[in-house]
Design an enzyme around this catalytic site. Sequence first.
Site: not given
Ligand code: DX5
Ligand code: ZN
Length: 215
Positions: A7, A32, A34, A36, A65, A67, A136, A141-142, A174, A196
């Site tokens: 990610s 990947h 992300d 947001m 992805h 969000m 998920m 979010g993070f 994820d 990530g």
């Molecule tokens: C969360 C994201 C993930 C996140 C994964 O909201 O969709 O893709 O970046 O990061 P890690 O692997 O650090 O949980």
């Molecule tokens: Zn993601």
Amino acid sequence: MALIAPSLLSANFLQLQQDCDMLNNSVADWFHIDIMDGIFVPNISFGAMVTQFIINASKKYNDVHLMIEKPGDYIQAFKDAGAHNISVHIEACTHLHRNIQQIKSLGIHAGVAINPHTNVALLKDILVDINVVCVMSVNPGFGGQAFIPHTLQKIKQLRKMIDEQGLSVKIEVDGGVTLANATAIIEAGADVLVAGNTVFKSPNPTETIAALKAL
Ligand code: DX5
Ligand code: ZN
């Protein structure tokens, strides 16, 4: 052997080119990416413009992805940025089937992402139309959050649903994936591991990707 999808959210945005090159030269399978919006999730990442820079630097499969609320308004923009797959959240789509058809009409893969509290049984009548389910394993979010253990049951249930229908939908997991829990996630039925912090905060990201892939 699972596909590995680092990610970019955990990358260093002042050296994105180097981080993309690192992924290109690793055994990672997917980027990947992300997105947001600060409304669907309590954080803002980046949009289609930065995504296009990332994808221009990518030599891998690009997995976006979303969000965000109203994902239908942005599908064309992320397709134009170079996405190979776009996943929308079931919780953000009143007309999920319409959004999935919208993605597929652009000639790319379509995915559905599902939050920790949402029952995977709700995917039963959309599985036949999609390529990816993004399960998920944290509340989105993070990056850097802890894996929610109950997710393993959801992956098993989903694996059964997909196999019973004879489909080839990929199960992507994820959030909070580590070298310590990845084996259990794969055994539960995952096809794709998003990672990530496990990748980007490790001393040797390239080796960490290889280690995840070797499990
Ligand atoms: C969360 C994201 C993930 C996140 C994964 O909201 O969709 O893709 O970046 O990061 P890690 O692997 O650090 O949980
Ligand atoms: Zn993601």
